[in-house]
Design an enzyme around this catalytic site. Structure first.
Site, PDB file in Angstrom:
ATOM      1  N   ASP A  85       0.858  -1.191   0.000  1.00 17.15           N
ATOM      2  CA  ASP A  85       0.000   0.000   0.000  1.00 17.15           C
ATOM      3  C   ASP A  85       0.897   1.245   0.000  1.00 17.15           C
ATOM      4  O   ASP A  85       2.100   1.156   0.312  1.00 17.15           O
ATOM      5  CB  ASP A  85      -0.902  -0.075   1.248  1.00 17.15           C
ATOM      6  CG  ASP A  85      -1.940   1.016   1.309  1.00 17.15           C
ATOM      7  OD1 ASP A  85      -2.342   1.517   0.248  1.00 17.15           O
ATOM      8  OD2 ASP A  85      -2.368   1.363   2.433  1.00 17.15           O
ATOM      9  N   ASP A 117       1.995   6.252  -4.743  1.00 13.87           N
ATOM     10  CA  ASP A 117       1.160   7.416  -4.458  1.00 13.87           C
ATOM     11  C   ASP A 117       1.962   8.680  -4.773  1.00 13.87           C
ATOM     12  O   ASP A 117       2.754   9.136  -3.957  1.00 13.87           O
ATOM     13  CB  ASP A 117       0.719   7.385  -2.996  1.00 13.87           C
ATOM     14  CG  ASP A 117      -0.032   8.650  -2.606  1.00 13.87           C
ATOM     15  OD1 ASP A 117      -0.260   9.504  -3.487  1.00 13.87           O
ATOM     16  OD2 ASP A 117      -0.379   8.781  -1.419  1.00 13.87           O
ATOM     17  N   GLU A 147      -2.710   6.912  -7.657  1.00 11.35           N
ATOM     18  CA  GLU A 147      -3.712   7.756  -6.968  1.00 11.35           C
ATOM     19  C   GLU A 147      -3.753   9.131  -7.612  1.00 11.35           C
ATOM     20  O   GLU A 147      -2.719   9.729  -7.907  1.00 11.35           O
ATOM     21  CB  GLU A 147      -3.381   7.887  -5.473  1.00 11.35           C
ATOM     22  CG  GLU A 147      -4.381   8.806  -4.737  1.00 11.35           C
ATOM     23  CD  GLU A 147      -4.336   8.650  -3.227  1.00 11.35           C
ATOM     24  OE1 GLU A 147      -4.545   7.517  -2.737  1.00 11.35           O
ATOM     25  OE2 GLU A 147      -4.089   9.660  -2.530  1.00 11.35           O
ATOM     26  N   GLY A 199      -8.034   7.623   8.071  1.00 12.47           N
ATOM     27  CA  GLY A 199      -8.014   7.773   9.520  1.00 12.47           C
ATOM     28  C   GLY A 199      -6.692   8.403   9.932  1.00 12.47           C
ATOM     29  O   GLY A 199      -5.655   8.152   9.310  1.00 12.47           O
ATOM     30  N   HIS A 233      -9.715   4.427  -0.749  1.00 11.30           N
ATOM     31  CA  HIS A 233      -8.928   4.489   0.493  1.00 11.30           C
ATOM     32  C   HIS A 233      -9.801   5.123   1.568  1.00 11.30           C
ATOM     33  O   HIS A 233     -10.838   5.714   1.285  1.00 11.30           O
ATOM     34  CB  HIS A 233      -7.667   5.324   0.271  1.00 11.30           C
ATOM     35  CG  HIS A 233      -6.609   4.586  -0.491  1.00 11.30           C
ATOM     36  ND1 HIS A 233      -5.365   4.345   0.017  1.00 11.30           N
ATOM     37  CD2 HIS A 233      -6.631   3.999  -1.713  1.00 11.30           C
ATOM     38  CE1 HIS A 233      -4.656   3.657  -0.865  1.00 11.30           C
ATOM     39  NE2 HIS A 233      -5.401   3.443  -1.929  1.00 11.30           N
ATOM     40  N   ASN A 255      -9.712  -0.120   0.999  1.00 12.37           N
ATOM     41  CA  ASN A 255      -8.665  -0.211   2.031  1.00 12.37           C
ATOM     42  C   ASN A 255      -9.242   0.051   3.416  1.00 12.37           C
ATOM     43  O   ASN A 255      -9.938   1.054   3.621  1.00 12.37           O
ATOM     44  CB  ASN A 255      -7.586   0.838   1.766  1.00 12.37           C
ATOM     45  CG  ASN A 255      -6.722   0.521   0.569  1.00 12.37           C
ATOM     46  OD1 ASN A 255      -7.079  -0.311  -0.246  1.00 12.37           O
ATOM     47  ND2 ASN A 255      -5.607   1.192   0.461  1.00 12.37           N
ATOM     48  N   THR A 258      -7.970   1.858   9.985  1.00 10.33           N
ATOM     49  CA  THR A 258      -8.347   2.347  11.316  1.00 10.33           C
ATOM     50  C   THR A 258      -9.309   1.398  12.029  1.00 10.33           C
ATOM     51  O   THR A 258      -9.189   1.185  13.245  1.00 10.33           O
ATOM     52  CB  THR A 258      -8.990   3.751  11.184  1.00 10.33           C
ATOM     53  OG1 THR A 258      -8.075   4.586  10.455  1.00 10.33           O
ATOM     54  CG2 THR A 258      -9.258   4.376  12.534  1.00 10.33           C
TER      55      THR A 258
HETATM   56  P1  13P Z   1      -8.767   3.922   7.037  1.00  8.86           P
HETATM   57  O1  13P Z   1      -7.726   4.073   8.068  1.00  8.86           O
HETATM   58  O2  13P Z   1      -9.709   5.029   6.996  1.00  8.86           O
HETATM   59  O3  13P Z   1      -9.444   2.593   7.111  1.00  8.86           O
HETATM   60  O4  13P Z   1      -8.014   3.976   5.611  1.00  8.86           O
HETATM   61  C1  13P Z   1      -7.159   2.941   5.223  1.00  8.86           C
HETATM   62  C2  13P Z   1      -6.410   3.239   3.987  1.00  8.86           C
HETATM   63  O5  13P Z   1      -6.899   3.874   3.082  1.00  8.86           O
HETATM   64  C3  13P Z   1      -5.045   2.715   3.883  1.00  8.86           C
HETATM   65  O6  13P Z   1      -4.448   3.015   2.668  1.00  8.86           O
END
Ligand code: 13P
Length: 304
Positions: A85, A117, A147, A199, A233, A255, A258
């Site tokens: 990621d 990214d 992205e 998050g 995301h 994704n 959090t």
């Molecule tokens: P969250 O933390 O909002 O679940 O997002 C995760 C994310 O996009 C990781 O790339």
């Protein structure tokens, strides 16, 4: 598209065609991986185990190789995929990153897919960096996620008020730019900004996330313009009706970080076993209730 599509490329394409999605769970602490894989197995769901660069620089993931090694002992080849990621070109602290070094290492380490990214660069810079990664990864048959737009939340300091951000559409992915980005980079999957936010990972990381909404009309325009699987995301905390409609409209990978990290961090010192159970329960809730993708393996055969 890589000349020989690997399993990750095939399965995300199949999810895109069938209006379902593949969840991608971030693993900032090693002990979170086993319960996530157990949740995927118990619900017969195809999903990704993911690690982002900030999870080995700011959390305890160690390195892409450490995650790969642990994954090798836990994977379920029928259901799980390994994804790198967010490798940023400019990171959340606005420092430049040797992204080609990190991404080349990940491809060599055997990651099934990678994300570059370059969204903090301008469009031409983003296209140039993403294209460089695509050329390298496609040599190895590995699909690449790029992205376009600004998915905020990882930076230090507070987010702008969410409703203001949503109403202004600031940073949302533009459809014409998306068409150009896909044509000029050859990226396989596109992460878009349509109201989703990450998050927090800094001071506010224990706080509950805002209940984000999504601009579904913009998502429909982006699907038509990009023509490739879209990625969402910031999957934690998006209102369920938006999340599930977004999956029907072309989001083929979501994704989640959090939602499983916060319950783990709350218990990991006092009750490590309970912390693992909390990750398992949260992963099940995401799969069954929030995303509604539990059991997607029936729609996504390993070779399709
Ligand atoms: P969250 O933390 O909002 O679940 O997002 C995760 C994310 O996009 C990781 O790339």
């Amino acid at each position: 598209m890589p000349s020989a599509m690997n399993a990750a490329a095939q399965r995300v394409q199949a999810a895109f065609r069938k209006g379902t999605a593949i969840p991608s769970f971030n693993i900032p602490y090693h002990a979170m991986m086993a319960p996530v894989i157990r949740a995927l197995r118990d619900t017969r769901t195809v999903g990704m185990i993911a690690v982002a660069r900030l999870e080995w620089t700011k959390f305890e993931a160690g390195s892409p190789e450490a995650i790969r090694d642990l994954y090798g002992t836990l994977r379920d080849p029928r259901l799980t995929l390994l994804h790198l990621d967010h490798c940023p070109v400019i990171d959340e602290d606005l420092c430049r990153v040797d992204f080609m070094e990190v991404l080349t290492r990940a491809v060599k380490a055997g990651y099934d897919s990678v994300m570059v990214d370059a969204s903090r660069l301008d469009l031409a810079g983003n296209i140039a960096a993403t294209r460089q990664v695509v050329a390298m990864a496609h040599e190895a048959g590995v699909p690449v996620e790029g992205e376009l737009g600004a998915v905020l939340g990882h930076e230090a300091g507070p987010l702008p008020p969410y409703e203001e951000l949503f109403a202004s559409g600031r940073g949302f992915t533009d459809a014409e730019e998306a068409a150009r980005f896909v044509a000029e980079t050859g990226a396989d999957w596109l992460s878009v900004a349509v109201g989703n936010v990450h998050g927090a990972i800094t001071a506010a990381r224990r706080e509950a996330k805002v209940a984000a909404r999504l601009d579904l009309d913009q998502l429909t325009r982006l699907r038509a313009a990009a023509g490739i699987p879209l990625v969402l995301h910031g999957g934690t905390g998006i209102r369920r009706e938006y999340l599930q409609e977004a999956i029907r409209r072309g989001i083929a990978k979501v994704n989640i970080a959090t939602a499983i990290r916060q319950p783990y961090e709350a218990l990991r010192q006092s009750d490590p076993e309970g912390a693992g159970e909390a990750v398992y329960r949260s992963a099940i809730e995401q799969l069954e209730t929030e995303l509604g993708v539990a059991g997607n393996a029936a729609l996504l055969p390993a070779t399709c």
